[in-house]
Design an enzyme around this catalytic site. Structure first.
Site, PDB file in Angstrom:
ATOM      1  N   ILE A  97       0.857  -1.181   0.000  1.00 29.13           N
ATOM      2  CA  ILE A  97       0.000   0.000   0.000  1.00 29.13           C
ATOM      3  C   ILE A  97       0.896   1.234   0.000  1.00 29.13           C
ATOM      4  O   ILE A  97       1.727   1.412   0.897  1.00 29.13           O
ATOM      5  CB  ILE A  97      -0.922   0.046   1.230  1.00 29.13           C
ATOM      6  CG1 ILE A  97      -1.696  -1.269   1.384  1.00 29.13           C
ATOM      7  CG2 ILE A  97      -1.886   1.232   1.123  1.00 29.13           C
ATOM      8  CD1 ILE A  97      -2.549  -1.620   0.199  1.00 29.13           C
TER       9      ILE A  97
ATOM     10  N   ILE B  12      -8.020  -3.995   4.024  1.00 32.57           N
ATOM     11  CA  ILE B  12      -6.943  -4.672   3.305  1.00 32.57           C
ATOM     12  C   ILE B  12      -6.149  -5.580   4.240  1.00 32.57           C
ATOM     13  O   ILE B  12      -5.657  -6.642   3.821  1.00 32.57           O
ATOM     14  CB  ILE B  12      -6.018  -3.651   2.597  1.00 32.57           C
ATOM     15  CG1 ILE B  12      -4.983  -4.377   1.719  1.00 32.57           C
ATOM     16  CG2 ILE B  12      -5.339  -2.735   3.595  1.00 32.57           C
ATOM     17  CD1 ILE B  12      -5.566  -5.283   0.667  1.00 32.57           C
TER      18      ILE B  12
ATOM     19  N   GLY C 126     -10.563   1.102  -2.655  1.00 32.15           N
ATOM     20  CA  GLY C 126      -9.130   1.285  -2.848  1.00 32.15           C
ATOM     21  C   GLY C 126      -8.356   0.389  -1.895  1.00 32.15           C
ATOM     22  O   GLY C 126      -8.811  -0.710  -1.562  1.00 32.15           O
ATOM     23  N   GLU C 127      -7.175   0.832  -1.489  1.00 31.15           N
ATOM     24  CA  GLU C 127      -6.321   0.078  -0.559  1.00 31.15           C
ATOM     25  C   GLU C 127      -5.773  -1.209  -1.164  1.00 31.15           C
ATOM     26  O   GLU C 127      -5.129  -1.994  -0.462  1.00 31.15           O
ATOM     27  CB  GLU C 127      -7.068  -0.310   0.729  1.00 31.15           C
ATOM     28  CG  GLU C 127      -7.670   0.818   1.502  1.00 31.15           C
ATOM     29  CD  GLU C 127      -8.419   0.332   2.751  1.00 31.15           C
ATOM     30  OE1 GLU C 127      -8.435  -0.892   3.013  1.00 31.15           O
ATOM     31  OE2 GLU C 127      -8.988   1.172   3.458  1.00 31.15           O
ATOM     32  N   GLY C 128      -6.094  -1.515  -2.415  1.00 30.14           N
ATOM     33  CA  GLY C 128      -5.750  -2.814  -2.980  1.00 30.14           C
ATOM     34  C   GLY C 128      -6.762  -3.881  -2.630  1.00 30.14           C
ATOM     35  O   GLY C 128      -6.536  -5.072  -2.880  1.00 30.14           O
TER      36      GLY C 128
END
Length: 336
Positions: free
Chosen positions: A71, A105, A303-305
């Site tokens: 991240i 995440i 988001g955040e992966g």
């Protein structure tokens, strides 16, 4: 592999030397797939992604044992234009949450056995407001690219890059419009949840950024309209290619960063698969622009992966079937 670039031109030149998929491994993996105890094509896209993964790892029957999630976090000067429903301070607060294991995440990385690393890039020094000029100098964007490059574990066997940065959907929208055309309104969404007035303001900001920062070169678009965390993702994705590490792309912001790489060197994303389709409206156009079909579509927009980490489960399942199933001969089952 140590960093071998100190300028954008050096990075461009390096991209041209990137390795390609292992065609022998691909052929051997395809032969194996044709002998597994199932009808041809019965596992659909799981078969496709297993063969893709095998070709980049150079093995006919690979397994995933060391996934890495990174991240990257950065702050954006364009937040001064009121483009987000949250203040810029939230970026640093969320970095602490990642580090303490409290974010989505963290749970997804743990669930799928991935090591999680967090890299904050000069949070006390936001990029410049791109409505007034380039977001970053060449030295700044190169430093961010190098940060991403160095963050990759060469022993990883799959990579997920995620991000945190208040204001970065504005950057992603501007990048999409700069790279693929269309109006600012075509690319600008609500991001963190701005209201109608906020969306109109955000669209105006994207329009102004496009007017001030002309140009279509992928890395220049990244420099002028992006952010440090986007540049770091580009550096990490590029490094993964040199280490033969397949990459799962995340949502709108990650895809915008990746698009800069693809525009800089066509084919630079061949080792990448799109993890999911984000609920951020313009993500579908970005994926079309880079020629990627998402593995999942679950309405995610965090988001955040997070979407890519969830897709890691799909990729692991594909490899478990491909490498773990018996062949007809091994199982004593007739394939005729």
């Amino acid at each position: 592999m140590t960093v071998t670039f100190n300028t954008l031109d050096g990075f461009r030149a390096l991209l041209k030397t990137a390795p390609h998929a292992d065609q022998k491994a691909l052929s051997e993996a395809a032969d194996r797939n044709g002998q597994l105890t199932k009808p041809p094509g019965a596992l659909g896209r799981l078969e496709d992604v297993a063969l893709w993964y095998a070709s980049w790892r150079g093995e006919a029957a690979p397994q995933i044992s060391a996934p890495q999630v990174i991240i990257f976090a950065g702050n954006h000067g364009v937040t001064a234009q009121g483009v987000s429903a949250f203040p810029a301070e939230v970026t640093a607060q969320m970095v602490m949450n990642f580090e303490h294991g409290g974010a989505a995440i963290n749970q997804l990385a743990k669930t799928f056995g991935a090591a999680l690393n967090v890299r904050a890039l000069d949070l006390d020094l936001p990029t410049a407001d791109f409505t007034e000029g380039p977001a970053m100098t060449e030295a700044e964007v190169v430093t961010a690219l190098q940060t991403g490059w160095n963050a990759v574990d060469a022993n990883a066997d799959v990579l997920v890059t995620g991000e945190m940065g208040i204001g970065n959907t504005t950057s992603a929208a501007a990048i999409g419009a700069a790279l693929f055309g269309g109006s600012a309104a075509d690319w600008t969404g609500r991001g963190t949840g701005v209201d109608d007035a906020g969306l109109a303001n955000k669209t105006r900001v994207v329009e102004q950024g496009l007017a001030v920062n002309a140009g279509r070169d992928g890395l220049e678009v990244l420099r002028t309209l992006g952010g440090r965390e986007l540049a770091a993702m580009v550096g990490a994705i590029a490094r993964a290619r040199f280490e033969q590490i397949p990459v799962i792309l995340d949502g709108f912001i990650c895809s915008a960063a990746a698009a800069c790489l693809e525009k800089a060197e066509p084919g630079a994303l061949d080792h990448c698969v799109a993890g999911h389709l984000s609920a951020e409206g313009a993500h579908e156009k970005l994926l079309a622009g880079i020629g990627k079909e998402p593995l999942l579509s679950l309405g995610l927009r965090l988001g955040e992966g997070s979407g890519a980490a969830l897709a890691l489960g799909v990729l692991k399942a594909a490899l478990a079937c491909h490498s773990g199933m018996a062949t007809f001969a091994e199982a004593g089952v007739s394939d005729a």
